[in-house]
Motif scaffolding. Structure first.
Motif, mmCIF file in Angstrom:
data_model
loop_
_atom_site.group_PDB
_atom_site.id
_atom_site.type_symbol
_atom_site.label_atom_id
_atom_site.label_comp_id
_atom_site.label_asym_id
_atom_site.label_seq_id
_atom_site.Cartn_x
_atom_site.Cartn_y
_atom_site.Cartn_z
ATOM 1 N N ARG A 111 0.843 -1.210 0.000
ATOM 2 C CA ARG A 111 0.000 0.000 0.000
ATOM 3 C C ARG A 111 0.876 1.257 0.000
ATOM 4 O O ARG A 111 0.577 2.227 -0.699
ATOM 5 C CB ARG A 111 -0.930 -0.018 1.219
ATOM 6 C CG ARG A 111 -1.773 1.211 1.391
ATOM 7 C CD ARG A 111 -2.953 1.223 0.470
ATOM 8 N NE ARG A 111 -3.790 2.383 0.775
ATOM 9 C CZ ARG A 111 -4.610 2.934 -0.083
ATOM 10 N NH1 ARG A 111 -4.753 2.421 -1.275
ATOM 11 N NH2 ARG A 111 -5.307 3.975 0.248
ATOM 12 N N ASN A 157 -9.709 5.226 1.579
ATOM 13 C CA ASN A 157 -10.130 4.004 0.900
ATOM 14 C C ASN A 157 -10.586 4.382 -0.505
ATOM 15 O O ASN A 157 -11.761 4.287 -0.837
ATOM 16 C CB ASN A 157 -11.253 3.330 1.692
ATOM 17 C CG ASN A 157 -11.580 1.968 1.163
ATOM 18 O OD1 ASN A 157 -10.774 1.359 0.468
ATOM 19 N ND2 ASN A 157 -12.761 1.484 1.477
ATOM 20 N N THR A 210 -12.884 8.296 6.624
ATOM 21 C CA THR A 210 -12.631 7.849 5.252
ATOM 22 C C THR A 210 -13.889 7.761 4.398
ATOM 23 O O THR A 210 -13.797 7.550 3.194
ATOM 24 C CB THR A 210 -11.919 6.482 5.247
ATOM 25 O OG1 THR A 210 -12.762 5.525 5.894
ATOM 26 C CG2 THR A 210 -10.584 6.565 5.962
ATOM 27 N N HIS A 221 -16.257 5.246 9.323
ATOM 28 C CA HIS A 221 -15.036 4.534 8.939
ATOM 29 C C HIS A 221 -13.908 5.528 9.128
ATOM 30 O O HIS A 221 -13.842 6.529 8.412
ATOM 31 C CB HIS A 221 -15.105 4.067 7.485
ATOM 32 C CG HIS A 221 -16.205 3.094 7.226
ATOM 33 N ND1 HIS A 221 -16.082 1.751 7.521
ATOM 34 C CD2 HIS A 221 -17.445 3.260 6.724
ATOM 35 C CE1 HIS A 221 -17.210 1.137 7.206
ATOM 36 N NE2 HIS A 221 -18.051 2.027 6.723
#
Length: 186
Positions: free
Chosen positions: A20, A62, A129, A164
């Motif tokens: 990532r 995300n 997020t 989130h």
């Protein structure tokens, strides 16, 4: 200060997944959020605190990689009620740790920079997020002081939704600042 390539390992050590970190870096370089660290010539561009702040935001989002640079810029430019930008506030935290690090190396036992850095350890950056919002929370003896960045600043959202979030602790920011200002990676 290190290049993007040199700094990747510090983000992995801070707990972000290696793949990532690398993919996010490539996306942010392509979107001109991070400097191209492998440019030709003897002096590749070095990271600055704002770059590390934006990279940290991006790692929490995300978003598909193709949208990541734009989403990162959107989150980084969220404003507080005072007009401060979230990315600049996170970069300022990193800079405060950097100032304290240099004073510790110079043998200073007490200074304003060291006291500020000690307070910065009690902060955490909470990135929502699923809704464009960043909160920088500071633990104080009188409770938690929050500064919200985004369209809803005075209170948490009043509509019911699943949150989130991604939290970056003051300890993690201190670790990243130490790596950013480390002379060995310069």
């Amino acid at each position: 200060m290190p290049t993007v390539k040199q700094f990747e390992r510090h983000l992995v050590a801070a707990g972000f997944p290696g793949a990532r970190v690398r993919n996010t870096a490539a996306s942010l370089i392509g979107g001109q959020v991070l400097p191209l660290s492998e440019k030709r010539g003897p002096a590749p561009e070095k990271l600055k605190p704002k770059h590390v702040a934006d990279w940290g935001i991006a790692l929490c989002l995300n978003e598909p990689l193709r949208n990541l640079a734009n989403a990162t810029q959107n989150y980084s430019t969220l404003k507080s009620p005072d007009g401060d930008r979230a990315g600049d506030a996170i970069a300022a935290i990193l800079e405060n740790f950097g100032k304290a690090k240099s004073q510790i190396q110079d043998g200073v036992k007490d200074s304003r920079s060291l006291r500020v850095a000690a307070r910065e350890m009690n902060k955490r950056v909470v990135i929502d997020t699923s809704f464009p919002s960043i909160t920088i929370a500071t633990e104080t003896p009188n409770g938690v002081k929050e500064t919200r960045y985004g369209p809803i600043q005075d209170q948490p959202s009043s509509f019911i939704r699943v949150l989130h979030t991604c939290t970056i602790s003051g300890h993690t920011l201190a670790h990243l600042a130490k790596a950013l200002y480390d002379d060995a990676t310069a």
